[in-house]
Design a protein around this motif. Structure first.
Motif, PDB file in Angstrom:
ATOM      1  N   UNK A 276       0.826  -1.209   0.000  1.00 53.90           N
ATOM      2  CA  UNK A 276       0.000   0.000   0.000  1.00 53.90           C
ATOM      3  C   UNK A 276       0.862   1.262   0.000  1.00 53.90           C
ATOM      4  N   UNK A 277       1.910   1.260   0.814  1.00 55.72           N
ATOM      5  CA  UNK A 277       2.786   2.431   0.887  1.00 55.72           C
ATOM      6  C   UNK A 277       3.552   2.646  -0.412  1.00 55.72           C
ATOM      7  N   UNK A 278       4.001   1.559  -1.036  1.00 53.52           N
ATOM      8  CA  UNK A 278       4.718   1.688  -2.306  1.00 53.52           C
ATOM      9  C   UNK A 278       3.796   2.262  -3.388  1.00 53.52           C
ATOM     10  N   UNK A 279       2.594   1.711  -3.490  1.00 50.46           N
ATOM     11  CA  UNK A 279       1.652   2.187  -4.502  1.00 50.46           C
ATOM     12  C   UNK A 279       1.246   3.639  -4.239  1.00 50.46           C
ATOM     13  N   UNK A 280       1.101   3.986  -2.966  1.00 51.12           N
ATOM     14  CA  UNK A 280       0.781   5.381  -2.650  1.00 51.12           C
ATOM     15  C   UNK A 280       1.910   6.302  -3.108  1.00 51.12           C
ATOM     16  N   UNK A 281       3.154   5.931  -2.829  1.00 53.13           N
ATOM     17  CA  UNK A 281       4.294   6.743  -3.246  1.00 53.13           C
ATOM     18  C   UNK A 281       4.319   6.907  -4.766  1.00 53.13           C
ATOM     19  N   UNK A 282       4.055   5.815  -5.465  1.00 52.46           N
ATOM     20  CA  UNK A 282       4.010   5.844  -6.930  1.00 52.46           C
ATOM     21  C   UNK A 282       2.891   6.775  -7.407  1.00 52.46           C
ATOM     22  N   UNK A 283       1.695   6.596  -6.884  1.00 50.83           N
ATOM     23  CA  UNK A 283       0.556   7.410  -7.301  1.00 50.83           C
ATOM     24  C   UNK A 283       0.732   8.875  -6.971  1.00 50.83           C
ATOM     25  N   UNK A 284       1.297   9.153  -5.805  1.00 52.80           N
ATOM     26  CA  UNK A 284       1.551  10.537  -5.397  1.00 52.80           C
ATOM     27  C   UNK A 284       2.529  11.212  -6.353  1.00 52.80           C
ATOM     28  N   UNK A 285       3.615  10.527  -6.694  1.00 51.10           N
ATOM     29  CA  UNK A 285       4.598  11.115  -7.612  1.00 51.10           C
ATOM     30  C   UNK A 285       4.046  11.271  -9.023  1.00 51.10           C
TER      31      UNK A 285
END
Length: 334
Positions: A276-285
């Motif tokens: 979840x944290x990895x995907x959030x970082x990806x989506x945020x960037x």
């Protein structure tokens, strides 16, 4: 009685002297052994006429002097070559490539050319503290080789940031495995690292298919099997410039996609929150970069694996408002 006590004291004194001599000899042998370790420092460079001299000088000014500096010129077209040639130090080995192959491939060329069994890296626009190499060499243990890295100060548009630093939910041990910490994001800058050459022979070098995050991908690959040692001192100053690899946002998407392709199993094994944290970082960037539709899809996927912060909801809401509002309100929130 008095004579016996005196004799006993004399024996203790003699023993103490012998012990001191033993430890002094052991220390001397260790110092001699450490000073005999040849360190190969790899520096890729491409069109860095403004900064290359300072980067080289910070290497030549190291208090630990048994090293070779391997400069891989990745096809520079400015005055970089002539500036490098102005240095007469015999420890510098200069290789000019016929065509530009990228920083990851250039580092791999340098590793292949290295004569030393321990490898360090320097970037052509960064600065090493004079004690950096000595403090790392002192921690070398050939019986249990580790990746030795230090903290660094990143200078970005006049503001300075100390990296890494422990946070409430991310504790970095001074020594040990860093698999789960690195899954949360990269905090190890390549110029801070000293590591055994044998690790490259066993696990491979920098992934030349990665347009960005080459260092993060390598640390992830090593993190399951290798020990890390952290020197919590800012021994490197890293410059963030608009034409550096680390600031080329156009390659960010491909980098995130390749990390997921190569290491999704590692993320899954660590637990749903890491995914979840990895995907959030990806989506945020993606959203920061203006890829709003793609970013929204990835942010929604992060919720499917877990809700870990109100920041997820906040960024998803900002994404719906559009790129300009995302940039403005996120900076205000930050």
């Amino acid at each position: 009685m008095i004579q016996e006590e005196y004799t006993g004291d004399s024996k203790l004194i003699k023993l103490s002297v012998l012990e001191n001599l033993y430890y002094l000899t052991e220390w001397r042998e260790k110092v001699i052994s450490q000073n005999s370790i040849l360190i190969s420092i790899i520096m890729p460079v491409y069109n860095r006429q403004e900064s290359i001299a300072c980067a080289i000088e910070s290497i030549l000014n190291q208090t630990y002097s048994n090293f070779e500096l391997i400069i891989i010129d990745d096809g520079s077209t400015d005055k970089t070559c002539s500036i490098i040639s102005s240095f007469s130090d015999d420890r510098i080995r200069y290789f000019l490539l016929k065509k530009n192959i990228g920083a990851a491939a250039a580092r791999n060329v340098g590793i292949h050319r290295a004569k030393g069994q321990w490898i360090a890296f320097q970037d052509s626009d960064d600065y090493w503290d004079p004690s950096k190499l000595r403090k790392q060499v002192q921690l070398i243990d050939d019986r249990s080789p580790s990746i030795i890295f230090s903290s660094f100060v990143r200078n970005k548009k006049g503001s300075k940031e100390y990296i890494p630093k422990n946070q409430k939910d991310i504790i970095i041990p001074k020594e040990g495995r860093l698999n789960k910490q690195l899954l949360r994001g990269n905090f190890i800058a390549t110029p801070t690292v000293l590591m055994p050459k044998v690790f490259f022979e066993k696990f491979g070098g920098f992934n030349e298919q990665m347009p960005r995050f080459q260092d993060w991908e390598l640390w992830l690959r090593l993190s399951s099997d290798c020990n890390f040692i952290w020197i919590d001192e800012p021994l490197v100053k890293v410059e963030y410039t608009e034409n550096s690899i680390s600031s080329d946002r156009s390659k960010m998407i491909k980098g995130y996609e390749l990390i997921w392709s190569l290491h999704s199993r590692m993320l899954m094994d660590a637990g749903a929150e890491y995914v979840a944290r990895y995907l959030f970082s990806f989506g945020h960037n993606l959203s920061l970069f203006g890829e709003m539709k793609y970013g929204r899809e990835i942010l929604i996927q992060s919720f499917r694996y877990g809700f870990f912060s109100l920041r997820q909801l906040f960024c998803l809401g900002l994404n719906i408002l559009g790129h300009k509002m995302y940039l403005f309100l996120y900076r205000f929130y930050k």
